[in-house]
Write a protein that holds these residues in place. Sequence first.
Motif, PDB file in Angstrom:
ATOM      1  N   CYS A  24      36.713  19.349  53.136  1.00 18.99           N
ATOM      2  CA  CYS A  24      38.022  19.294  52.482  1.00 18.99           C
ATOM      3  C   CYS A  24      37.907  19.389  50.973  1.00 18.99           C
ATOM      4  CB  CYS A  24      38.759  18.021  52.877  1.00 18.99           C
ATOM      5  SG  CYS A  24      39.320  18.023  54.593  1.00 18.99           S
ATOM      6  N   GLU A  25      36.935  18.713  50.407  1.00 16.00           N
ATOM      7  CA  GLU A  25      36.801  18.769  48.960  1.00 16.00           C
ATOM      8  C   GLU A  25      36.457  20.180  48.492  1.00 16.00           C
ATOM      9  OE1 GLU A  25      34.124  15.691  47.739  1.00 16.00           O
ATOM     10  OE2 GLU A  25      35.645  14.111  48.016  1.00 16.00           O
ATOM     11  N   GLY A  26      35.613  20.890  49.247  1.00 19.43           N
ATOM     12  CA  GLY A  26      35.295  22.268  48.894  1.00 19.43           C
ATOM     13  C   GLY A  26      36.512  23.174  48.970  1.00 19.43           C
ATOM     14  N   GLN A  27      37.305  23.008  50.026  1.00 13.90           N
ATOM     15  CA  GLN A  27      38.509  23.840  50.180  1.00 13.90           C
ATOM     16  C   GLN A  27      39.551  23.519  49.133  1.00 13.90           C
ATOM     17  OE1 GLN A  27      37.036  26.238  52.273  1.00 13.90           O
ATOM     18  NE2 GLN A  27      39.214  26.451  52.666  1.00 13.90           N
ATOM     19  N   LEU A  28      39.758  22.244  48.841  1.00 11.05           N
ATOM     20  CA  LEU A  28      40.800  21.867  47.887  1.00 11.05           C
ATOM     21  C   LEU A  28      40.434  22.286  46.465  1.00 11.05           C
ATOM     22  CD1 LEU A  28      41.848  18.394  49.334  1.00 11.05           C
ATOM     23  CD2 LEU A  28      43.074  20.564  49.484  1.00 11.05           C
ATOM     24  N   ARG A  29      39.149  22.316  46.149  1.00  3.28           N
ATOM     25  CA  ARG A  29      38.751  22.855  44.839  1.00  3.28           C
ATOM     26  C   ARG A  29      39.175  24.322  44.719  1.00  3.28           C
ATOM     27  NH1 ARG A  29      33.833  20.033  45.967  1.00  3.28           N
ATOM     28  NH2 ARG A  29      33.694  18.118  44.700  1.00  3.28           N
ATOM     29  N   GLN A  30      38.947  25.081  45.784  1.00  6.78           N
ATOM     30  CA  GLN A  30      39.349  26.495  45.769  1.00  6.78           C
ATOM     31  C   GLN A  30      40.861  26.632  45.639  1.00  6.78           C
ATOM     32  OE1 GLN A  30      37.684  28.865  48.956  1.00  6.78           O
ATOM     33  NE2 GLN A  30      35.772  27.714  48.926  1.00  6.78           N
ATOM     34  N   TRP A  31      41.599  25.798  46.353  1.00  9.03           N
ATOM     35  CA  TRP A  31      43.062  25.872  46.288  1.00  9.03           C
ATOM     36  C   TRP A  31      43.572  25.471  44.902  1.00  9.03           C
ATOM     37  CZ3 TRP A  31      45.889  24.121  51.369  1.00  9.03           C
ATOM     38  CH2 TRP A  31      45.442  24.927  52.434  1.00  9.03           C
ATOM     39  N   ASP A  32      42.900  24.516  44.292  1.00  5.21           N
ATOM     40  CA  ASP A  32      43.254  24.105  42.932  1.00  5.21           C
ATOM     41  C   ASP A  32      43.094  25.282  41.972  1.00  5.21           C
ATOM     42  OD1 ASP A  32      44.036  22.474  40.891  1.00  5.21           O
ATOM     43  OD2 ASP A  32      42.237  21.216  40.886  1.00  5.21           O
ATOM     44  N   GLN A  33      42.033  26.041  42.141  1.00  6.20           N
ATOM     45  CA  GLN A  33      41.818  27.216  41.297  1.00  6.20           C
ATOM     46  C   GLN A  33      42.891  28.276  41.530  1.00  6.20           C
ATOM     47  OE1 GLN A  33      37.822  28.394  42.299  1.00  6.20           O
ATOM     48  NE2 GLN A  33      36.910  26.523  41.424  1.00  6.20           N
ATOM     49  N   ARG A  34      43.343  28.415  42.779  1.00  5.21           N
ATOM     50  CA  ARG A  34      44.421  29.371  43.068  1.00  5.21           C
ATOM     51  C   ARG A  34      45.708  28.976  42.354  1.00  5.21           C
ATOM     52  NH1 ARG A  34      43.853  29.819  49.651  1.00  5.21           N
ATOM     53  NH2 ARG A  34      41.702  30.596  49.714  1.00  5.21           N
ATOM     54  N   VAL A  35      45.961  27.676  42.302  1.00  2.00           N
ATOM     55  CA  VAL A  35      47.153  27.194  41.593  1.00  2.00           C
ATOM     56  C   VAL A  35      47.087  27.609  40.126  1.00  2.00           C
ATOM     57  CG1 VAL A  35      48.298  25.106  40.741  1.00  2.00           C
ATOM     58  CG2 VAL A  35      47.658  25.277  43.145  1.00  2.00           C
ATOM     59  N   HIS A  36      45.932  27.442  39.499  1.00  2.00           N
ATOM     60  CA  HIS A  36      45.801  27.805  38.087  1.00  2.00           C
ATOM     61  C   HIS A  36      45.933  29.313  37.890  1.00  2.00           C
ATOM     62  CE1 HIS A  36      44.424  23.663  37.635  1.00  2.00           C
ATOM     63  NE2 HIS A  36      44.520  23.828  36.327  1.00  2.00           N
ATOM     64  N   ARG A  37      45.399  30.103  38.794  1.00  2.00           N
ATOM     65  CA  ARG A  37      45.557  31.560  38.662  1.00  2.00           C
ATOM     66  C   ARG A  37      47.026  31.954  38.822  1.00  2.00           C
ATOM     67  NH1 ARG A  37      40.570  31.671  41.610  1.00  2.00           N
ATOM     68  NH2 ARG A  37      41.689  32.010  43.581  1.00  2.00           N
ATOM     69  N   ALA A  38      47.729  31.306  39.759  1.00  2.00           N
ATOM     70  CA  ALA A  38      49.145  31.617  39.962  1.00  2.00           C
ATOM     71  C   ALA A  38      49.961  31.258  38.725  1.00  2.00           C
ATOM     72  CB  ALA A  38      49.680  30.869  41.179  1.00  2.00           C
ATOM     73  N   HIS A  39      49.588  30.188  38.038  1.00  3.60           N
ATOM     74  CA  HIS A  39      50.321  29.775  36.846  1.00  3.60           C
ATOM     75  C   HIS A  39      50.172  30.787  35.719  1.00  3.60           C
ATOM     76  CE1 HIS A  39      50.722  27.511  32.980  1.00  3.60           C
ATOM     77  NE2 HIS A  39      51.822  27.089  33.590  1.00  3.60           N
ATOM     78  N   GLN A  40      49.046  31.469  35.669  1.00  6.07           N
ATOM     79  CA  GLN A  40      48.801  32.431  34.605  1.00  6.07           C
ATOM     80  C   GLN A  40      49.642  33.700  34.750  1.00  6.07           C
ATOM     81  OE1 GLN A  40      44.563  33.039  34.864  1.00  6.07           O
ATOM     82  NE2 GLN A  40      44.073  30.972  34.101  1.00  6.07           N
ATOM     83  N   ALA A  41      50.311  33.879  35.884  1.00  6.89           N
ATOM     84  CA  ALA A  41      51.064  35.112  36.135  1.00  6.89           C
ATOM     85  C   ALA A  41      52.359  35.190  35.333  1.00  6.89           C
ATOM     86  CB  ALA A  41      51.378  35.252  37.627  1.00  6.89           C
ATOM     87  N   GLY A  42      52.865  34.065  34.822  1.00  9.76           N
ATOM     88  CA  GLY A  42      54.077  34.110  34.011  1.00  9.76           C
ATOM     89  C   GLY A  42      55.199  33.276  34.599  1.00  9.76           C
ATOM     90  N   GLU A  43      56.400  33.446  34.000  1.00 10.69           N
ATOM     91  CA  GLU A  43      57.540  32.624  34.380  1.00 10.69           C
ATOM     92  C   GLU A  43      58.700  33.445  34.930  1.00 10.69           C
ATOM     93  OE1 GLU A  43      58.585  30.181  31.045  1.00 10.69           O
ATOM     94  OE2 GLU A  43      56.959  28.739  31.424  1.00 10.69           O
ATOM     95  N   ASP A  44      58.443  34.658  35.360  1.00  7.39           N
ATOM     96  CA  ASP A  44      59.501  35.409  36.040  1.00  7.39           C
ATOM     97  C   ASP A  44      59.714  34.812  37.426  1.00  7.39           C
ATOM     98  OD1 ASP A  44      57.900  37.391  38.108  1.00  7.39           O
ATOM     99  OD2 ASP A  44      56.739  36.898  36.298  1.00  7.39           O
ATOM    100  N   ALA A  45      60.816  35.167  38.080  1.00  8.86           N
ATOM    101  CA  ALA A  45      61.196  34.549  39.354  1.00  8.86           C
ATOM    102  C   ALA A  45      60.118  34.704  40.415  1.00  8.86           C
ATOM    103  CB  ALA A  45      62.522  35.147  39.853  1.00  8.86           C
TER     104      ALA A  45
END
Length: 489
Positions: free
Chosen positions: A364-385
């Motif tokens: 779980c810790e390995g998977q959640l680290r990866q998911w945490d990184q996905r969250v940060h990549r998604a945030h970098q995409a901008g603030e459009d809808a």
Amino acid sequence: MEQELKLRLLDPGAWEQMLAHPLLALQDTPAIPMHAIYYDTADAALQRAGLAYRVRQEGERWVATLKGEGNAAGGLHQRPEWNVAVTDTRPCLAVFTESTLQAALEPLRERPLLAILETQFQRNEKVISWEDGSRIQLAADRGEIRANAAREPILELELELVDGHPAAVLTLGAALCRDLPLLPDAQSKMLRGLLLAGLLPENATPRPKAVRLRRHDDAGDSIAALMTAHCHQALAELAACLAAPAAAEPFHQLRKTIRSLRSLLRLSRPLDPEKSLAALRRELAAWFHQQNVRRDYDALGLYWAQLGEEMGITPEPLAGFLRDRSEAAQEQADLRAVVALLLSLWALLLRPGLPSGQPLQDFCEGQLRQWDQRVHRAHQAGEDAASLHALRIQIKNLRYAALAMSPLWPGQDSKPLLKVLANLQESLGGIRDAQMALERCSPLAHGRKALLAYEAGLLLGYLQARRSKHLKKCRKHWERLRTTARPWD
């Protein structure tokens, strides 16, 4: 040990259709009359001991039955059962001579027993062989429960495992639920009778047991157990939705449970190299998205009620329009369609499971680290809808998985993270609702019905103002997320 899946028929008019279903073919079996009397002491000593005692006439014979405590999650009843042939319906616990029962029955043998309720029904039954070689007894019961002057209909199908694997009754149940208005029922006839007689509180229906998570347990086994518990919870919530079809809260709770289940299915992907769960994961996602239209109109109705109360506005006609649209969406996206998916998933998790050989915490810790990184990549995409919607999905995945696994990190370790993820999800949800309102309400705001257009315009303006506030909150919560400790680090 009795193991049976109890299915309630929701439409009395579908009885003959059910009997004639090709997987049952019960229409030509003789109907056997059944009359059962349930007994207990005046102070409910048997019930308090976790025992249910009945004497039932089955055609020309009488059978005394004693059932012990068990589990009835998701409509699958698993409990010890003892049957003894007797000569009539008079109660007598002395007929049960098994050594395993002696300690429980000894204090009760000389106490007078009273009839507390009865059932009378017709049963069509036979035994079939299922595709995996398991043998299953089919029993279709139609009649009534009687408790004092109260009556309640019996209209149900029982699939009892004679021998084989319990997944067989779930697979058969799923196949039947695809074609027929059936719903798994966690309530036995006796439990329904006790509720009818007022001998139990209304909240006495069995509840799914919590899954205990331990860091060194097998990851696949633990996540499979968690997903099974989610299936049980969703089936119970589905029953509440069908009992009150127009109510928004039971529907909202069902969606939350399914959303959490979908997050766990994503988490389990590395444990499923054969992709045995992939098709069900896609079907469950498709069903979930079909419910979005109703969810949208329910949400708009709540927003409008809140705004109307703040401004002192009579809620009609917009409230009526949103209600009508919600009901139309409900009819188009049948809630019952998910029953077969949940039973099929449960069966798959029972049979091959997800054995991994990895400790639960490490996986779980390995998977959640990866998911945490996905969250940060998604945030970098901008603030459009579109980007904010994608970020919201990633936040929800991480939050629901971390919440389910939070027992792995005792103490306060996971609470700050879960709180900031919940705040982010709420803010992003408010932004999404403003976008949804543009799609659903803009045609109304430009329509020819003046009052409806006026109210729709008010609601649109209200939600657009909320969008700006939520966007500011989202930025603030994001900064907190960046500095919040992760329990897996």
